[in-house]
Design a protein around this motif. Structure first.
Motif, PDB file in Angstrom:
ATOM      1  N   VAL B  69       0.868  -1.179   0.000  1.00 13.63           N
ATOM      2  CA  VAL B  69       0.000   0.000   0.000  1.00 13.63           C
ATOM      3  C   VAL B  69       0.904   1.228   0.000  1.00 13.63           C
ATOM      4  O   VAL B  69       2.083   1.124   0.311  1.00 13.63           O
ATOM      5  N   LYS B  70       0.371   2.380  -0.369  1.00 12.12           N
ATOM      6  CA  LYS B  70       1.171   3.594  -0.264  1.00 12.12           C
ATOM      7  C   LYS B  70       0.298   4.790   0.095  1.00 12.12           C
ATOM      8  O   LYS B  70      -0.925   4.748  -0.080  1.00 12.12           O
ATOM      9  N   TYR B  71       0.938   5.846   0.590  1.00 11.96           N
ATOM     10  CA  TYR B  71       0.184   7.023   1.015  1.00 11.96           C
ATOM     11  C   TYR B  71      -0.180   7.896  -0.169  1.00 11.96           C
ATOM     12  O   TYR B  71       0.569   8.022  -1.134  1.00 11.96           O
ATOM     13  N   ASP B  72      -1.343   8.532  -0.085  1.00 13.10           N
ATOM     14  CA  ASP B  72      -1.652   9.560  -1.070  1.00 13.10           C
ATOM     15  C   ASP B  72      -1.473  10.921  -0.395  1.00 13.10           C
ATOM     16  O   ASP B  72      -1.062  10.996   0.764  1.00 13.10           O
ATOM     17  N   GLU B  73      -1.791  11.991  -1.134  1.00  8.86           N
ATOM     18  CA  GLU B  73      -1.446  13.308  -0.618  1.00  8.86           C
ATOM     19  C   GLU B  73      -2.299  13.754   0.572  1.00  8.86           C
ATOM     20  O   GLU B  73      -1.987  14.739   1.222  1.00  8.86           O
ATOM     21  N   SER B  74      -3.379  13.014   0.864  1.00  6.31           N
ATOM     22  CA  SER B  74      -4.128  13.407   2.064  1.00  6.31           C
ATOM     23  C   SER B  74      -3.725  12.557   3.256  1.00  6.31           C
ATOM     24  O   SER B  74      -4.285  12.682   4.341  1.00  6.31           O
ATOM     25  N   GLY B  75      -2.740  11.678   3.055  1.00 11.68           N
ATOM     26  CA  GLY B  75      -2.238  10.890   4.171  1.00 11.68           C
ATOM     27  C   GLY B  75      -2.998   9.590   4.351  1.00 11.68           C
ATOM     28  O   GLY B  75      -2.822   8.900   5.335  1.00 11.68           O
ATOM     29  N   ASP B  76      -3.874   9.255   3.379  1.00 11.63           N
ATOM     30  CA  ASP B  76      -4.600   7.992   3.470  1.00 11.63           C
ATOM     31  C   ASP B  76      -3.819   6.907   2.748  1.00 11.63           C
ATOM     32  O   ASP B  76      -3.124   7.173   1.773  1.00 11.63           O
ATOM     33  N   LEU B  77      -3.987   5.676   3.230  1.00 13.90           N
ATOM     34  CA  LEU B  77      -3.339   4.552   2.564  1.00 13.90           C
ATOM     35  C   LEU B  77      -4.195   4.113   1.400  1.00 13.90           C
ATOM     36  O   LEU B  77      -5.403   3.946   1.528  1.00 13.90           O
ATOM     37  N   LYS B  78      -3.561   3.944   0.244  1.00 14.41           N
ATOM     38  CA  LYS B  78      -4.326   3.444  -0.900  1.00 14.41           C
ATOM     39  C   LYS B  78      -3.608   2.230  -1.452  1.00 14.41           C
ATOM     40  O   LYS B  78      -2.408   2.049  -1.226  1.00 14.41           O
ATOM     41  N   PRO B  79      -4.318   1.374  -2.177  1.00 10.59           N
ATOM     42  CA  PRO B  79      -3.694   0.153  -2.680  1.00 10.59           C
ATOM     43  C   PRO B  79      -2.551   0.476  -3.645  1.00 10.59           C
ATOM     44  O   PRO B  79      -2.641   1.440  -4.410  1.00 10.59           O
ATOM     45  N   ALA B  80      -1.485  -0.295  -3.575  1.00  8.10           N
ATOM     46  CA  ALA B  80      -0.397  -0.113  -4.540  1.00  8.10           C
ATOM     47  C   ALA B  80      -0.113  -1.462  -5.181  1.00  8.10           C
ATOM     48  O   ALA B  80      -0.851  -1.883  -6.062  1.00  8.10           O
ATOM     49  N   ILE B  81       0.918  -2.175  -4.700  1.00 10.32           N
ATOM     50  CA  ILE B  81       1.204  -3.472  -5.304  1.00 10.32           C
ATOM     51  C   ILE B  81       0.075  -4.465  -4.986  1.00 10.32           C
ATOM     52  O   ILE B  81      -0.259  -5.322  -5.789  1.00 10.32           O
ATOM     53  N   ALA B  82      -0.538  -4.301  -3.798  1.00 13.26           N
ATOM     54  CA  ALA B  82      -1.707  -5.122  -3.487  1.00 13.26           C
ATOM     55  C   ALA B  82      -2.945  -4.359  -3.953  1.00 13.26           C
ATOM     56  O   ALA B  82      -3.106  -3.203  -3.609  1.00 13.26           O
ATOM     57  N   SER B  83      -3.772  -5.017  -4.717  1.00 14.02           N
ATOM     58  CA  SER B  83      -4.966  -4.319  -5.197  1.00 14.02           C
ATOM     59  C   SER B  83      -6.068  -4.368  -4.154  1.00 14.02           C
ATOM     60  O   SER B  83      -6.984  -3.578  -4.166  1.00 14.02           O
ATOM     61  N   ASP B  84      -5.957  -5.328  -3.244  1.00 14.82           N
ATOM     62  CA  ASP B  84      -7.001  -5.459  -2.244  1.00 14.82           C
ATOM     63  C   ASP B  84      -6.419  -5.980  -0.930  1.00 14.82           C
ATOM     64  O   ASP B  84      -5.506  -6.793  -0.914  1.00 14.82           O
ATOM     65  N   THR B  85      -6.967  -5.463   0.190  1.00 18.90           N
ATOM     66  CA  THR B  85      -6.522  -5.899   1.508  1.00 18.90           C
ATOM     67  C   THR B  85      -7.734  -6.279   2.343  1.00 18.90           C
ATOM     68  O   THR B  85      -8.677  -5.493   2.434  1.00 18.90           O
ATOM     69  N   GLN B  86      -7.718  -7.468   2.905  1.00 22.97           N
ATOM     70  CA  GLN B  86      -8.803  -7.887   3.797  1.00 22.97           C
ATOM     71  C   GLN B  86      -8.234  -8.104   5.196  1.00 22.97           C
ATOM     72  O   GLN B  86      -7.202  -8.742   5.347  1.00 22.97           O
ATOM     73  N   VAL B  87      -8.913  -7.521   6.213  1.00 19.65           N
ATOM     74  CA  VAL B  87      -8.482  -7.730   7.590  1.00 19.65           C
ATOM     75  C   VAL B  87      -9.557  -8.533   8.297  1.00 19.65           C
ATOM     76  O   VAL B  87     -10.744  -8.225   8.181  1.00 19.65           O
ATOM     77  N   SER B  88      -9.152  -9.577   9.020  1.00 21.56           N
ATOM     78  CA  SER B  88     -10.136 -10.405   9.711  1.00 21.56           C
ATOM     79  C   SER B  88     -10.743  -9.643  10.882  1.00 21.56           C
ATOM     80  O   SER B  88     -10.168  -8.659  11.357  1.00 21.56           O
ATOM     81  N   GLY B  89     -11.891 -10.117  11.361  1.00 16.46           N
ATOM     82  CA  GLY B  89     -12.619  -9.438  12.426  1.00 16.46           C
ATOM     83  C   GLY B  89     -11.809  -9.250  13.691  1.00 16.46           C
ATOM     84  O   GLY B  89     -11.900  -8.216  14.359  1.00 16.46           O
ATOM     85  N   ASP B  90     -10.959 -10.233  14.019  1.00 20.43           N
ATOM     86  CA  ASP B  90     -10.176 -10.116  15.244  1.00 20.43           C
ATOM     87  C   ASP B  90      -8.928  -9.261  15.045  1.00 20.43           C
ATOM     88  O   ASP B  90      -8.137  -9.069  15.969  1.00 20.43           O
ATOM     89  N   GLY B  91      -8.724  -8.749  13.846  1.00 26.14           N
ATOM     90  CA  GLY B  91      -7.589  -7.860  13.582  1.00 26.14           C
ATOM     91  C   GLY B  91      -6.260  -8.591  13.525  1.00 26.14           C
ATOM     92  O   GLY B  91      -5.206  -7.971  13.608  1.00 26.14           O
ATOM     93  N   LEU B  92      -6.298  -9.924  13.386  1.00 24.62           N
ATOM     94  CA  LEU B  92      -5.042 -10.680  13.424  1.00 24.62           C
ATOM     95  C   LEU B  92      -4.561 -11.144  12.041  1.00 24.62           C
ATOM     96  O   LEU B  92      -3.378 -11.367  11.847  1.00 24.62           O
ATOM     97  N   THR B  93      -5.486 -11.292  11.108  1.00 28.08           N
ATOM     98  CA  THR B  93      -5.102 -11.844   9.814  1.00 28.08           C
ATOM     99  C   THR B  93      -5.303 -10.827   8.685  1.00 28.08           C
ATOM    100  O   THR B  93      -6.381 -10.255   8.545  1.00 28.08           O
ATOM    101  N   TYR B  94      -4.248 -10.588   7.933  1.00 25.25           N
ATOM    102  CA  TYR B  94      -4.297  -9.668   6.800  1.00 25.25           C
ATOM    103  C   TYR B  94      -4.112 -10.463   5.521  1.00 25.25           C
ATOM    104  O   TYR B  94      -3.137 -11.202   5.383  1.00 25.25           O
TER     105      TYR B  94
END
Lengths: 314, 505
Positions: B69-94
């Motif tokens: 992922v990489k930052y854009d000019e507003s400081g938000d993370l946007k997808p870069a080499i990964a087109s999609d990111t899923q985080v599990s409910g317990d916050g442990l698995t990406y």
């Protein structure tokens, strides 16, 4: 032959001493390359780890000897800051400093000989005396200050020269030479004044000798006598001086490069010292030392050529 | 006059090339033209993105390397080499899905193996700390299929995604320092130490390609030369010029843009050293100063006042009310000093790195302001390297004026260093309340609750007068009028890919 051998041994010993002193200096001053690279992200652990990676954690003598061993094999190490071999880095920058030195040497010799001879031709005239005074004055101006004056005058007042507009020799050699001309002049002028003074007194001493009177009696003009006969003998003391000048110019270019914003060896040396990039510093200082020693050696040989009487004393 | 003529011709030629590029077909697709950007120092800590630490180097490498992922000019993370990111409910698995056909600068396609190699390289602890500290929390990383990488954490970490901006390198590159291979919009071409670095637009970039074909970075070691180099035409753009230089360039061939440096400038106090181990003394110093007066002196009144270790670019955490915890009050300051047992004041040393003029100027104003409460502050200038080894690492100082920035764009990056046993806590700040609040903040997964906790940390820093907070310094960028698209980021990066040459009018 014996002379050459002795000279060679003493040169090698000098280089060894120089390299050791530089190495020791880096061991004594605070900070090292690891601290320098990590900056404000450093922790005790990360510094220790990077030191180990860079091999800085080994004892001083061990590091010195391994560096020395590589040097003997022709490997001067890799720059810590730029990740490129020190030899390659120096080769990239040497043309800049060398060109500047050669330009200033040409200017020094090319200007001082005619000026000195003219002064001798009109010895003790008003021209001679005013030139003599000017000479004394110019001689005492340091090159870097002259550089500042020249930049101001040609850059700010006349706008013939763009300060900081350095062009790489790889891109446009003409523009590169053009940019180096002013720094070369700044270096050359004080040296030129010094040579004029030396040459003038040498020529005037020679001019009183008998062979000069013989030459005049054969109907030669003053300038002809001076150029054809006197100059050859008067140049002997100048050879030493110009030899020392070359060494001095290379070392002095460090400061002049700062004034004129030239990314030559001098700039690399200074930034590498502050980055504690010791392989680069060692490389450049050794190079300067080699040049100084070689020039001295050449001067010795030239001396022997010009004055064969010295041969027996070797 | 002649010079100007030559320059104009050059400019026209550049424009002609730019226009030619446009005329050649789809204007968006073709990179053309060249610009020269001034940089204040060479990239002296190398080009290996995992190992560099100087902000000045990282901001350039931003154009060459990318993470999942990489930052854009507003400081938000946007997808870069990964087109999609899923985080599990317990916050442990990406779960990261790799974008199709992302190419390295050497032409190879980015694979799941490259991603795993890069992350493992930064998680490696054999040489002490992990290169990316957040990676020491990784329990497991595995390749699910050719396009999917799954990372499992030991404990939930809401800031983990920010650390995935870590550059992805090809696994078969033995020496990233020498062979500079990334996936960014620009690729490295060559460099000449202390002179220049050449970058060229990467034709196979996966996203919107850079507009300008060649970006030459020219090292300008002497800051006094900047205006001359701009005017003389040897550089077209330079960041972080001073307020004076900005004023000089106003109205010429340049647009002068204003932004903030995104750092916390303060008089950092060693909380372990007498008299700063006494909170009343620290408070007295806070009451003694007036950041406005400093800003007037240092940068013509520009800059943003700060009251704690947070700058406004982090809109979410920045709490303006903290700026008023200590409004200048000389009487109050004197009272506090008297209570603390220093009715006649005391003297101390402010250590300032000699290469930062704005910090030196700040220290000069502070010295005058402290005089009013009978405190005699001496300024000691030291070389940057000595600052790092003695002040920062050795913690061998009384007080120092510097700016501290965030290595990544998270509140944690700024606040972690004030936990009492943190390795980067160079001021030796120790507050049990703070330690508890910070620990809670990190463990929370709910964004609002977490933000509230971080704000509490900031309030504690302010109330405990951990440091004498001053300002976020202003910064100015000079851009030649024919160049558009400059973007300010809330972190220390320069984005060359967004720049473009304007068409001739």
């Amino acid at each position: 032959m014996k002379y050459f051998f002795r000279k060679l041994i003493s040169m090698l010993l000098t280089l060894l001493a120089v390299s050791f002193i530089v190495f020791a200096a880096f061991a004594v001053i605070p900070g090292d390359a690891a601290v320098s690279r990590l900056g404000s992200n450093a922790t005790e652990e990360s510094v220790a780890a990077l030191r180990a990676e860079m091999g800085l954690d080994r004892p001083f003598l061990e590091r010195y000897l391994s560096w020395l061993g590589d040097c003997v094999k022709g490997d001067f190490g890799t720059s810590i800051s730029y990740g490129m071999p020190v030899g390659q880095l120096i080769l990239d920058k040497l043309p800049i400093t060398l060109t500047m030195t050669v330009l200033s040497l040409i200017l020094t010799v090319g200007l001082s000989v005619p000026i000195a001879l003219l002064m001798c031709k009109y010895a003790r005239s008003r021209f001679d005396r005013s030139m003599y005074g000017l000479n004394q004055f110019v001689m005492s101006i340091p090159a870097f200050f002259l550089g500042i004056l020249l930049t101001w005058f040609f850059g700010m007042v006349l706008k013939w020269f763009r300060p900081g507009g350095y062009v790489s020799y790889k891109k446009d050699f003409g523009a590169f030479l053009g940019y180096l001309l002013l720094p070369a002049i700044a270096i050359a002028i004080p040296k030129c004044a010094m040579s004029v003074k030396l040459l003038r007194s040498a020529v005037l001493t020679e001019a009183d000798k008998e062979y000069v009177r013989t030459a005049y009696s054969r109907g030669m003009s003053t300038m002809e006598v001076l150029y054809r006969h006197v100059l050859k003998n008067a140049l002997i003391p100048l050879i030493t001086f110009w030899g020392m000048t070359v060494a001095d110019m290379i070392a002095g270019s460090i400061v002049v490069e700062q004034v004129f914003n030239i990314p030559g060896l001098g700039r690399i040396l200074l930034t590498s010292i502050s980055r504690r990039d010791y392989p680069v510093v060692e490389g450049i200082i050794l190079l300067i030392a080699v040049v100084v020693l070689l020039v001295n050696f050449l001067v010795d040989i030239l001396y022997r050529k010009v004055d064969p009487r010295l041969e027996d004393q070797g | 006059m002649k010079k100007a003529g030559v320059f104009l011709a050059g400019l026209l030629a550049t424009m002609a090339v730019a226009l030619g590029g446009c005329a050649g077909g789809k204007a968006e697709e073709v990179s053309s033209g060249q610009i020269t950007i001034g940089i204040p120092q060479d990239l002296e800590d190398g080009l290996d993105p995992h190992k560099v630490s100087a902000a000045g180097t990282k901001e350039i490498l931003f154009n060459i390397y990318e993470g999942l992922v990489k930052y854009d000019e507003s400081g938000d993370l946007k997808p870069a080499i990964a087109s999609d990111t899923q985080v599990s409910g317990d916050g442990l698995t990406y779960t990261f899905t790799l974008r199709d056909g992302v190419k390295f600068h050497n032409g190879n396609t980015v694979t799941a193996e490259d991603v795993i190699y890069s992350i493992e390289r930064c998680a490696d602890t054999s040489g002490g700390d992990a290169l990316v500290p957040a990676f020491s929390n990784i329990a497991d990383i595995k390749k699910q299929d050719d396009h999917t990488v799954v990372i499992t954490l030991n404990t939930p970490d809401s800031d983990f995604l920010a650390s995935m901006t870590t550059a992805i390198l090809p696994k078969d590159n033995a020496d990233p320092q020498k062979n500079v291979i990334g996936t960014g919009p620009y690729r490295f071409v060559e460099r000449s130490p202390q002179e220049s670095i050449t970058l060229e637009a990467f034709d196979d970039y996966w996203g919107e390609k850079a507009h300008i074909k060649t970006v030459l970075l020219k090292v300008i070691a002497d800051p006094d030369m900047i205006v001359m180099e701009l005017r003389g035409g040897s550089i077209d753009l330079i960041c972080r010029i001073t307020d004076t230089q900005a004023a000089e360039l106003q109205g010429g061939d340049f647009d002068v843009l204003e932004g903030t440096m995104n750092l916390v400038q303060a008089l950092y106090l060693n909380n372990n050293v007498e008299p700063f181990d006494n909170v009343q003394v620290r408070k007295a110093l806070c009451y003694a100063i007036d950041p406005k007066e400093i800003m007037n002196f240092v940068s013509g009144g520009k800059g943003t006042e700060l009251g704690s270790s947070m700058f406004p670019a982090f809109g979410k955490y920045y709490d303006e009310s903290l700026n008023h915890t200590y409004d200048q009050n000389i009487e109050k300051a004197k009272e506090l000093l008297a209570d603390a047992g220093y009715p006649n004041g005391f003297s101390f040393t402010m250590t300032v790195p000699s290469n930062y003029q704005q910090h030196i100027s700040t220290a000069e104003v502070l010295r005058e302001q402290f005089k009013k409460i009978g405190v005699d502050a001496k300024i000691e200038l030291i070389e940057w390297d000595s600052w790092v080894s003695d002040v920062y690492l050795g913690r061998n100082f009384t007080s120092t004026v510097v700016g501290v920035d965030a290595s990544v764009l998270t509140a944690r990056a700024l606040l972690e260093r004030f936990v009492s046993d943190n390795g980067k806590n160079f001021i030796n700040f120790a507050s049990p309340d703070y330690d508890i609040a910070f620990k809670e903040a990190v463990s929370l997964t709910d964004d609002a609750a977490q933000t509230a906790k971080y704000k509490e940390c900031l309030r504690i820093l302010s109330e405990e007068a951990a440091n004498v907070y001053i300002q976020d310094l202003p910064t100015f960028v000079a851009v030649r009028k024919n160049i558009g698209g400059y973007k300010f980021y809330p972190l220390y990066v320069q984005d060359f890919a967004s720049l473009y040459l304007k068409e001739a009018e």
